[in-house]
Design a protein around this motif. Structure first.
Motif, mmCIF file in Angstrom:
data_model
loop_
_atom_site.group_PDB
_atom_site.id
_atom_site.type_symbol
_atom_site.label_atom_id
_atom_site.label_comp_id
_atom_site.label_asym_id
_atom_site.label_seq_id
_atom_site.Cartn_x
_atom_site.Cartn_y
_atom_site.Cartn_z
ATOM 1 N N HIS A 267 -79.013 90.216 -32.401
ATOM 2 C CA HIS A 267 -80.098 90.937 -32.653
ATOM 3 C C HIS A 267 -80.904 90.260 -33.713
ATOM 4 N N VAL A 268 -82.460 90.511 -33.777
ATOM 5 C CA VAL A 268 -83.443 90.200 -34.876
ATOM 6 C C VAL A 268 -83.905 91.270 -35.299
ATOM 7 N N PHE A 269 -84.078 91.446 -36.656
ATOM 8 C CA PHE A 269 -84.449 92.624 -37.279
ATOM 9 C C PHE A 269 -85.749 92.192 -38.251
ATOM 10 N N VAL A 270 -86.909 92.788 -38.209
ATOM 11 C CA VAL A 270 -87.967 92.377 -38.755
ATOM 12 C C VAL A 270 -88.542 93.810 -39.278
ATOM 13 N N GLY A 271 -88.941 93.740 -40.514
ATOM 14 C CA GLY A 271 -89.696 95.107 -41.072
ATOM 15 C C GLY A 271 -91.178 94.427 -41.789
#
Length: 416
Positions: A267-271
């Motif tokens: 998974h790729v997490f971006v904020g």
């Protein structure tokens, strides 16, 4: 400052002129070997002391670049006056090994004056070479052993300059190539350079550069560069430079694309500033890739600060809401497990130092937190500088390196 580096060696009052025999796993670039903040090869102390002991402090210059460590040496990119400098120091003493300097005049965009003229990019060590990206968009390669300049490429060669507040993305290297996104807010490109010669291997896209940094990972058995540019989150083949997948996630108004993405468990997490935190899953199909949005929560949001994700699926980050709050989030479902006290500050850089999280606040305070989703648990807190601390720290086997506004400081963690 143009002459030999001024070195102030300030011995600890407790240890006198003690000179450590320090070993440490390589720390080759922004957030370590995996660009994930994970500290490997260093054992946490059995208990944290009330105070740290200062071994030495060195005047190195301004900027937000993290120090790098390899084979008992430190590599630091900084600014002294109207020049940028590249320094190599002995880890045990802080003494200078070699120094290079070059003029980099720069006018900071409005609103960014308090952050100085950089450099804001973090350097990268790979295969005996040190790569630096100046605030004006110049990528340079140096021989790590001697400081010899090997080559340089300027973003103006590609018809672009820099984003409004200067180049802040950090290059990353792998398999004989160095990858960096050059450009301004409106246009640019992700470029793979031959690490030995500086020649272009491939270029990708025409998107503007953001302040976030690329990382290298494998998704769907495909080695790729994952980056968040001015327009979208993208995955690009390391070998060919072909775009594998993308998800539009543009800079909006003053809400900049700044944190480096996290990749964990496929998974790729971006904020993003005022945009919460997302989890994406890129998947390779029979003919093309598909990107799903697994969850999006808006209770916390990342501004300038890059989060870390632990092996047990917890994200520790810093939300700019409520004038700054540390938080823990469950990456399986996006649930915020806890928030720390409000009004913490403007920025935090993190290290994943299991079973702890190291949180270096921009106000020169370093907090040691227990890596748990049960509650906010502060184990220890130290004042580690006399000036703001925006650069990421580096954990050693017996201490920590802190880059403050002007100085680099080596703190020892005394045995308990």
């Amino acid at each position: 400052m143009r002459n030999a580096l001024t070195v102030a060696l300030i011995a600890s009052l407790t240890f006198g002129a003690w000179s450590p025999k320090t070993t440490v796993a390589d720390w080759p670039g922004w957030l370590g070997p995996g660009r994930d903040g994970k500290v490997v090869g260093v054992t946490p102390p059995s208990s944290w002391p009330k105070e740290l002991d200062r071994v030495w402090v060195v005047d190195v210059g301004e900027g937000y670049a993290t120090p790098l460590v390899k084979d008992g040496r430190i590599y630091q990119h900084a600014r002294q006056g109207e020049e940028e400098v590249v320094l190599c120091l002995e880890l045990s003493t802080g003494q200078e090994v070699w120094r290079q300097s070059f003029p980099v005049p720069f006018k900071m965009g409005g609103g960014g004056q308090a952050h100085g003229k950089g450099p804001k990019s973090n350097p990268m060590l790979d295969d005996g070479r040190l790569f630096t990206l100046s605030i004006d968009g110049t990528l340079s390669a140096w021989k790590a052993e001697t400081g010899e300049k090997l080559w340089a490429r300027d973003s103006s060669e590609f018809g672009t300059k820099t984003p409004y507040w200067g180049a802040s993305t950090s290059p990353i290297a792998s398999d004989g190539k160095v990858f960096v996104h050059l450009g301004n807010d409106e246009s640019g490109r992700l470029i793979a350079f031959d690490a030995e010669t500086g020649n272009e291997v491939w270029t990708n896209g025409r998107d503007g550069a953001a302040y976030a940094s690329p990382l290298i990972t494998t998704l769907g058995s495909e080695p790729q560069v994952v980056e968040w540019n001015h327009r979208a989150l993208v995955g690009v083949s390391i070998e060919t430079g072909k775009t594998l997948w993308e998800f539009p996630l543009p800079h909006i108004g003053t809400n900049q694309n700044m944190p480096t993405p996290n990749v964990s468990g496929g998974h790729v997490f971006v904020g993003g500033e005022n945009r919460g935190v997302f989890r994406f899953t890129p998947k390779r199909g029979a003919e093309s890739w598909d990107v799903s949005v697994d969850w999006h929560q808006e209770d916390v949001a990342l501004d300038m600060s890059t989060a870390v994700v632990t092996d047990d699926g917890l994200m520790f980050g810093f939300s700019h809401y409520d004038t700054g709050r540390l938080f823990c989030l469950d990456t399986k479902n996006g649930e915020v497990k806890w928030k720390g006290p409000p009004r913490t500050g403007q920025n935090v850089t993190f290290l994943n130092f299991a079973p702890y999280i190291i949180a270096l606040l921009d106000n020169s305070r370093m907090r040691v937190l227990r890596s748990t989703d049960a509650s906010y648990q502060l184990v220890a807190e130290y004042r580690v500088a006399e000036s703001p601390t925006w650069a990421a720290p580096v954990m050693l086997n017996d201490g920590i390196l802190i880059k403050a506004k002007q100085r680099l400081i080596y703190w020892k963690i005394p045995a308990q």
